[in-house]
Design an enzyme around this catalytic site. Structure first.
Site, PDB file in Angstrom:
ATOM      1  N   GLY A 141      13.089  22.668  -7.146  1.00 60.09           N
ATOM      2  CA  GLY A 141      11.744  22.927  -6.642  1.00 60.09           C
ATOM      3  C   GLY A 141      10.712  22.080  -7.374  1.00 60.09           C
ATOM      4  N   GLU A 168      11.468  33.686  -2.067  1.00 60.40           N
ATOM      5  CA  GLU A 168      11.340  32.698  -0.986  1.00 60.40           C
ATOM      6  C   GLU A 168      11.385  31.250  -1.501  1.00 60.40           C
ATOM      7  OE1 GLU A 168      11.427  32.365   2.302  1.00 60.40           O
ATOM      8  OE2 GLU A 168      11.949  34.477   2.468  1.00 60.40           O
ATOM      9  N   HIS A 223      13.350  30.086  -3.877  1.00 63.32           N
ATOM     10  CA  HIS A 223      14.779  29.761  -3.918  1.00 63.32           C
ATOM     11  C   HIS A 223      15.336  29.611  -2.501  1.00 63.32           C
ATOM     12  CE1 HIS A 223      14.312  32.255  -7.741  1.00 63.32           C
ATOM     13  NE2 HIS A 223      14.764  31.115  -8.216  1.00 63.32           N
TER      14      HIS A 223
HETATM   15  P1  AMP Z   1      14.632  29.373 -11.413  1.00 60.89           P
HETATM   16  O1  AMP Z   1      15.540  30.425 -10.869  1.00 60.89           O
HETATM   17  O2  AMP Z   1      13.258  29.871 -11.701  1.00 60.89           O
HETATM   18  O3  AMP Z   1      15.250  28.588 -12.542  1.00 60.89           O
HETATM   19  O4  AMP Z   1      14.436  28.332 -10.240  1.00 60.89           O
HETATM   20  C1  AMP Z   1      15.529  27.754  -9.582  1.00 60.89           C
HETATM   21  C2  AMP Z   1      15.026  26.637  -8.700  1.00 60.89           C
HETATM   22  O5  AMP Z   1      14.104  27.165  -7.752  1.00 60.89           O
HETATM   23  C3  AMP Z   1      14.278  25.553  -9.490  1.00 60.89           C
HETATM   24  O6  AMP Z   1      14.624  24.289  -8.978  1.00 60.89           O
HETATM   25  C4  AMP Z   1      12.832  25.884  -9.215  1.00 60.89           C
HETATM   26  O7  AMP Z   1      11.977  24.765  -9.286  1.00 60.89           O
HETATM   27  C5  AMP Z   1      12.921  26.403  -7.799  1.00 60.89           C
HETATM   28  N1  AMP Z   1      11.751  27.232  -7.504  1.00 60.89           N
HETATM   29  C6  AMP Z   1      11.315  28.280  -8.228  1.00 60.89           C
HETATM   30  N2  AMP Z   1      10.162  28.776  -7.692  1.00 60.89           N
HETATM   31  C7  AMP Z   1       9.869  27.991  -6.621  1.00 60.89           C
HETATM   32  C8  AMP Z   1       8.817  27.976  -5.660  1.00 60.89           C
HETATM   33  N3  AMP Z   1       7.808  28.858  -5.706  1.00 60.89           N
HETATM   34  N4  AMP Z   1       8.834  27.030  -4.708  1.00 60.89           N
HETATM   35  C9  AMP Z   1       9.848  26.123  -4.663  1.00 60.89           C
HETATM   36  N5  AMP Z   1      10.875  26.091  -5.532  1.00 60.89           N
HETATM   37  C10 AMP Z   1      10.891  27.009  -6.505  1.00 60.89           C
END
Ligand code: AMP
Length: 290
Positions: free
Chosen positions: A147, A35, A37
């Site tokens: 995020g 959620e 993402h």
């Molecule tokens: P990742 O796949 O973990 O590299 O995350 C991809 C993007 O999703 C990054 O910009 C993260 O900061 C964002 N993101 C990951 N988890 C969350 C969350 N719980 N709430 C908001 N954005 C998130």
């Protein structure tokens, strides 16, 4: 939704979209989508069409003793979820496509990348900014969505975009949390049983900082002491760092002023988690978003 594996084809598609004055949005991810993402994707869809979601588990941002090989990979489920959301393009290049033999370049946001996460994970942000600049070069988005969960990362990318005069705007979206407050993360699948339960202490400790600020506390040492008191009630939680830092410099501050962050990292069992709260001036008071 079209899935794209090559850089050339991705470039061609976004080139054509820009030629038609369409507003290209980019949401970079490492997959194992949740959620958090999806909230970035929905924000992108409100402002952009087409929306490109990239899915790339970037080897350069993992340290030698980190979880590159174990990192959850759920491509088929991710693809179905993106299709259901109405995403236009999934960009899923291979490591060889992104880093062919002879690749030599790295991008470093100096200073800001050495502190906090950067100190605990040497080379991590160098890998992040390098891959994000490549994605920006390939997709050339007008808006790119990140995020606040990874607050230091978002701060670095905003700095890189400004310093390198990139024609995009970095949009930072709120943290999406589970019912007990744990920030959603692809790595949460590592948390089993008691570790999963104990991990809610991180957001609880941030909520206590928020309550103390609402009561008028402005001294960051006292705020961090209140945070540590919560975390020490959970023996499974081993704090790596907790700091209250200025939003621009990421340097610690002695008392609240301007926009700042409470940033923390902790290990719960073998799993390393990060979390944060955003503190913003609100008249004579402060608004705290956990
Ligand atoms: P990742 O796949 O973990 O590299 O995350 C991809 C993007 O999703 C990054 O910009 C993260 O900061 C964002 N993101 C990951 N988890 C969350 C969350 N719980 N709430 C908001 N954005 C998130």
């Amino acid at each position: 939704m079209e899935t794209i594996h090559t850089i050339e084809w991705m470039k061609q598609i976004t080139h054509e979209a820009r030629a038609q004055d369409r507003i290209v949005g980019l949401v970079p991810t490492m997959g194992a989508l949740h959620e958090g993402h999806f909230s970035l994707i929905r924000a992108a869809q409100r402002e952009c069409a087409p929306v490109v979601v990239s899915l790339f588990v970037n080897p350069k941002q993992f340290g030698p003793s980190e979880d590159l090989n174990q990192y959850p990979r759920t491509l088929e489920a991710d693809r179905a979820a993106l299709e259901a959301l109405g995403v236009d393009y999934l960009f899923a290049p291979s490591p060889q496509e992104m880093y062919p033999p002879g690749f030599h370049t790295a991008v470093v946001v100096e200073g800001l990348s050495d502190r906090l996460e950067g100190r605990s994970r040497p080379g991590h942000f160098r890998g992040v900014t390098t891959v994000v600049l490549k994605l920006f070069g390939i997709v050339q988005p007008r808006f790119a969505y990140f995020g606040r969960k990874d607050a230091q990362q978002a701060r670095l990318i905003r700095q890189m975009s400004a310093d390198l005069n990139l024609d995009n705007r970095v949009v930072v979206c709120p943290i999406v949390r589970a019912a007990d407050g744990l920030a959603l993360s692809s790595r949460n699948v590592y948390l089993k049983g008691e570790d999963r339960r104990a991990s809610a202490a991180l957001s609880r400790s941030l909520a206590v900082v928020r309550d103390e600020i609402a009561r008028g506390e402005r001294d960051t040492a006292r705020l961090l002491a209140a945070l540590r008191r919560i975390l020490t009630t959970e023996p499974r939680v081993a704090l790596d760092y907790a700091e209250i830092v200025d939003n621009e410099t990421l340097e610690p501050i002695a008392s609240l002023r301007g926009t700042c962050y409470v940033l923390l990292a902790a290990k719960v069992g073998d799993t390393r988690l990060i979390d944060n709260a955003l503190i913003e001036p609100d008249g004579a008071n402060f608004k705290v978003s956990v």
